[in-house]
Design a protein around this motif. Sequence first.
Motif, PDB file in Angstrom:
ATOM      1  N   MET A 193      13.258   6.528  10.433  1.00  0.00           N
ATOM      2  CA  MET A 193      12.243   5.489  10.490  1.00  0.00           C
ATOM      3  C   MET A 193      11.468   5.487   9.169  1.00  0.00           C
ATOM      4  O   MET A 193      11.055   6.536   8.693  1.00  0.00           O
ATOM      5  N   ILE A 210      -2.564   5.308  12.154  1.00  0.00           N
ATOM      6  CA  ILE A 210      -1.364   5.806  11.485  1.00  0.00           C
ATOM      7  C   ILE A 210      -0.891   7.122  12.109  1.00  0.00           C
ATOM      8  O   ILE A 210       0.009   7.752  11.614  1.00  0.00           O
ATOM      9  N   ARG A 258      -1.057  -4.812   8.554  1.00  0.00           N
ATOM     10  CA  ARG A 258      -0.475  -3.913   9.563  1.00  0.00           C
ATOM     11  C   ARG A 258       0.544  -2.982   8.908  1.00  0.00           C
ATOM     12  O   ARG A 258       0.933  -3.175   7.764  1.00  0.00           O
ATOM     13  N   ILE A 259       0.979  -2.015   9.695  1.00  0.00           N
ATOM     14  CA  ILE A 259       2.075  -1.131   9.297  1.00  0.00           C
ATOM     15  C   ILE A 259       3.248  -1.468  10.195  1.00  0.00           C
ATOM     16  O   ILE A 259       3.111  -1.547  11.415  1.00  0.00           O
ATOM     17  N   GLU A 260       4.393  -1.675   9.570  1.00  0.00           N
ATOM     18  CA  GLU A 260       5.573  -2.102  10.310  1.00  0.00           C
ATOM     19  C   GLU A 260       6.659  -1.032  10.205  1.00  0.00           C
ATOM     20  O   GLU A 260       7.151  -0.749   9.118  1.00  0.00           O
ATOM     21  N   PRO A 261       7.058  -0.433  11.324  1.00  0.00           N
ATOM     22  CA  PRO A 261       8.162   0.539  11.277  1.00  0.00           C
ATOM     23  C   PRO A 261       9.506  -0.192  11.201  1.00  0.00           C
ATOM     24  O   PRO A 261       9.668  -1.279  11.755  1.00  0.00           O
ATOM     25  N   ARG A 262      10.421   0.411  10.503  1.00  0.00           N
ATOM     26  CA  ARG A 262      11.786  -0.117  10.413  1.00  0.00           C
ATOM     27  C   ARG A 262      12.745   1.054  10.534  1.00  0.00           C
ATOM     28  O   ARG A 262      12.583   2.069   9.876  1.00  0.00           O
ATOM     29  N   LEU A 289       2.977   9.352  12.055  1.00  0.00           N
ATOM     30  CA  LEU A 289       3.932   9.053  10.990  1.00  0.00           C
ATOM     31  C   LEU A 289       4.368  10.351  10.329  1.00  0.00           C
ATOM     32  O   LEU A 289       3.553  11.214  10.040  1.00  0.00           O
ATOM     33  N   TYR A 305       8.321   3.100   6.993  1.00  0.00           N
ATOM     34  CA  TYR A 305       7.170   2.271   7.324  1.00  0.00           C
ATOM     35  C   TYR A 305       6.785   1.407   6.134  1.00  0.00           C
ATOM     36  O   TYR A 305       6.778   1.871   5.004  1.00  0.00           O
ATOM     37  N   TYR A 306       6.464   0.168   6.425  1.00  0.00           N
ATOM     38  CA  TYR A 306       6.038  -0.778   5.405  1.00  0.00           C
ATOM     39  C   TYR A 306       4.590  -1.174   5.648  1.00  0.00           C
ATOM     40  O   TYR A 306       4.186  -1.404   6.793  1.00  0.00           O
ATOM     41  N   ARG A 313       5.830  -6.989   1.840  1.00  0.00           N
ATOM     42  CA  ARG A 313       6.014  -5.651   2.386  1.00  0.00           C
ATOM     43  C   ARG A 313       6.142  -4.651   1.241  1.00  0.00           C
ATOM     44  O   ARG A 313       6.890  -4.874   0.306  1.00  0.00           O
ATOM     45  N   TYR A 365      10.353  10.409   6.208  1.00  0.00           N
ATOM     46  CA  TYR A 365      11.718  10.118   6.660  1.00  0.00           C
ATOM     47  C   TYR A 365      12.598  11.352   6.526  1.00  0.00           C
ATOM     48  O   TYR A 365      13.291  11.739   7.448  1.00  0.00           O
TER      49      TYR A 365
END
Length: 180
Positions: A104, A140, A93-97, A143, A106-107, A115, A146
């Motif tokens: 934001m 995706i 998966r892609i995980e936003p942080r 996105l 993304y990992y 990650r 940043y």
Amino acid sequence: MLIFPISPLIRYALQALYWGLSLPLPILLSRQQATPLELGSVWATLLLGWGVVLGSLSQQIQLDEKGMQATYPGWVPPFVRQEWQIRWADVERIEPRSTSQGGMVYYLVTQAGERVLLPMRVAGFQRLLAEVQRHTQLEIGGLRPYVQPWMYGLLGCLALLLLLWDGMVAVWVWANSTGA
């Protein structure tokens, strides 16, 4: 194999900032009547520092049918390298942080929970995203990098103004030191 280098706008803006902040040092030393050895040491250190900056900005993201990896040219010393690799088959998966500045990032998260930060400073970021989506089948859309390109453009312009100021100060120092 596709190769995505760091964006030229980012590379040049950060190099201009490095020199804009560093060039006053030998100018100030020359004003203090520094010895040739002291000035030579400062210049050598500045060039070594520039090499570290160039090395860190020479990262390339390579994509193939198996996965994605970050690599550097062979001349970049190990203490500068931040190499990694990830296989497409392992991406879950892609995980936003959110960042502390309110942005934001993304990992890419593997099935094992590892990650990897999605590289956002590359030239051709949208193409990189399309390739990641093609290989992982993950959605995706939406996105964005940043830091937007205009921010690095502004940083580059301000760094160039700083370099111009450094040049004017250097001319003033030189003109006033030769007449004394």
